[in-house]
Design a protein around this motif. Structure first.
Motif, PDB file in Angstrom:
ATOM      1  N   ARG A 279       0.811  -1.220   0.000  1.00  0.00           N
ATOM      2  CA  ARG A 279       0.000   0.000   0.000  1.00  0.00           C
ATOM      3  C   ARG A 279       0.842   1.266   0.000  1.00  0.00           C
ATOM      4  N   ASN A 280       0.241   2.359  -0.466  1.00  0.00           N
ATOM      5  CA  ASN A 280       0.872   3.684  -0.399  1.00  0.00           C
ATOM      6  C   ASN A 280       0.381   4.386   0.855  1.00  0.00           C
ATOM      7  N   TRP A 281       1.268   5.161   1.473  1.00  0.00           N
ATOM      8  CA  TRP A 281       0.940   5.788   2.751  1.00  0.00           C
ATOM      9  C   TRP A 281       0.907   7.295   2.610  1.00  0.00           C
ATOM     10  N   ALA A 282      -0.193   7.898   3.107  1.00  0.00           N
ATOM     11  CA  ALA A 282      -0.452   9.321   2.935  1.00  0.00           C
ATOM     12  C   ALA A 282       0.527  10.202   3.705  1.00  0.00           C
ATOM     13  N   GLY A 283       0.816   9.856   4.925  1.00  0.00           N
ATOM     14  CA  GLY A 283       1.658  10.745   5.712  1.00  0.00           C
ATOM     15  C   GLY A 283       2.379  10.005   6.808  1.00  0.00           C
ATOM     16  N   PRO A 284       3.190  10.729   7.547  1.00  0.00           N
ATOM     17  CA  PRO A 284       3.955  10.097   8.625  1.00  0.00           C
ATOM     18  C   PRO A 284       3.027   9.508   9.690  1.00  0.00           C
ATOM     19  N   GLY A 285       3.343   8.340  10.119  1.00  0.00           N
ATOM     20  CA  GLY A 285       2.564   7.694  11.165  1.00  0.00           C
ATOM     21  C   GLY A 285       1.417   6.835  10.668  1.00  0.00           C
ATOM     22  N   ALA A 286       0.979   7.027   9.420  1.00  0.00           N
ATOM     23  CA  ALA A 286      -0.173   6.273   8.909  1.00  0.00           C
ATOM     24  C   ALA A 286       0.149   4.779   8.821  1.00  0.00           C
ATOM     25  N   LYS A 287       1.339   4.456   8.342  1.00  0.00           N
ATOM     26  CA  LYS A 287       1.723   3.052   8.202  1.00  0.00           C
ATOM     27  C   LYS A 287       1.857   2.393   9.573  1.00  0.00           C
ATOM     28  N   GLU A 288       2.523   3.079  10.510  1.00  0.00           N
ATOM     29  CA  GLU A 288       2.693   2.524  11.853  1.00  0.00           C
ATOM     30  C   GLU A 288       1.340   2.312  12.539  1.00  0.00           C
TER      31      GLU A 288
ATOM     32  N   ALA B 247      -1.495   1.686  10.985  1.00  0.00           N
ATOM     33  CA  ALA B 247      -2.115   0.527  10.334  1.00  0.00           C
ATOM     34  C   ALA B 247      -1.482  -0.774  10.836  1.00  0.00           C
ATOM     35  N   ILE B 248      -0.174  -0.767  11.050  1.00  0.00           N
ATOM     36  CA  ILE B 248       0.507  -1.955  11.575  1.00  0.00           C
ATOM     37  C   ILE B 248      -0.097  -2.348  12.916  1.00  0.00           C
ATOM     38  N   ARG B 249      -0.280  -1.368  13.789  1.00  0.00           N
ATOM     39  CA  ARG B 249      -0.839  -1.639  15.125  1.00  0.00           C
ATOM     40  C   ARG B 249      -2.310  -2.040  15.057  1.00  0.00           C
ATOM     41  N   GLU B 250      -3.101  -1.280  14.295  1.00  0.00           N
ATOM     42  CA  GLU B 250      -4.552  -1.486  14.285  1.00  0.00           C
ATOM     43  C   GLU B 250      -4.974  -2.708  13.459  1.00  0.00           C
ATOM     44  N   GLU B 251      -4.374  -2.895  12.302  1.00  0.00           N
ATOM     45  CA  GLU B 251      -4.812  -3.968  11.407  1.00  0.00           C
ATOM     46  C   GLU B 251      -4.147  -5.304  11.706  1.00  0.00           C
ATOM     47  N   LEU B 252      -2.882  -5.245  12.109  1.00  0.00           N
ATOM     48  CA  LEU B 252      -2.150  -6.489  12.338  1.00  0.00           C
ATOM     49  C   LEU B 252      -1.955  -6.795  13.814  1.00  0.00           C
ATOM     50  N   GLY B 253      -2.163  -5.806  14.681  1.00  0.00           N
ATOM     51  CA  GLY B 253      -1.971  -6.023  16.109  1.00  0.00           C
ATOM     52  C   GLY B 253      -0.519  -6.245  16.493  1.00  0.00           C
ATOM     53  N   LEU B 254       0.389  -5.648  15.720  1.00  0.00           N
ATOM     54  CA  LEU B 254       1.822  -5.818  15.965  1.00  0.00           C
ATOM     55  C   LEU B 254       2.461  -4.480  16.317  1.00  0.00           C
ATOM     56  N   ALA B 255       3.514  -4.543  17.106  1.00  0.00           N
ATOM     57  CA  ALA B 255       4.354  -3.364  17.295  1.00  0.00           C
ATOM     58  C   ALA B 255       5.149  -3.180  16.004  1.00  0.00           C
ATOM     59  N   PRO B 256       5.397  -1.937  15.603  1.00  0.00           N
ATOM     60  CA  PRO B 256       6.164  -1.717  14.377  1.00  0.00           C
ATOM     61  C   PRO B 256       7.513  -2.445  14.346  1.00  0.00           C
ATOM     62  N   VAL B 257       8.206  -2.512  15.458  1.00  0.00           N
ATOM     63  CA  VAL B 257       9.501  -3.217  15.486  1.00  0.00           C
ATOM     64  C   VAL B 257       9.308  -4.679  15.100  1.00  0.00           C
TER      65      VAL B 257
END
Length: 78
Positions: free
Chosen positions: A20-29, A31-41
């Motif tokens: 996916r393409n990410w609109a701005g800073p923090g959007a990907k992180e 989504a990682i937390r909310e959609e996958l339930g994972l810490a970004p690390v």
């Protein structure tokens, strides 16, 4: 249930999120937390391992090859 030739659902979800393409800073992180339930690390640990997994390459060659090129370029900068 997976066998030796298929990726886990989580692995497929990580690759799908990476496409996916990410609109701005923090959007990907976020989504990682909310959609996958994972810490970004943890997400990036899984993603890095997937780049060396031939099953991931077979599943999504465009994404895996792009990320392999990015990783190699970053290693070259060090």
């Amino acid at each position: 249930m997976t066998d030796d030739h298929t990726l886990s659902e989580r692995a497929r979800a990580v690759l799908a999120l990476e496409r996916r393409n990410w609109a701005g800073p923090g959007a990907k992180e976020r989504a990682i937390r909310e959609e996958l339930g994972l810490a970004p690390v943890r997400y990036y640990q899984i993603l890095n391992a997937l780049l060396d997994d031939e099953r991931a390459l077979a599943h999504d060659p465009v994404t895996v090859n792009r990320l392999r090129r990015v990783r190699q370029a970053r290693r070259g900068e060090r």
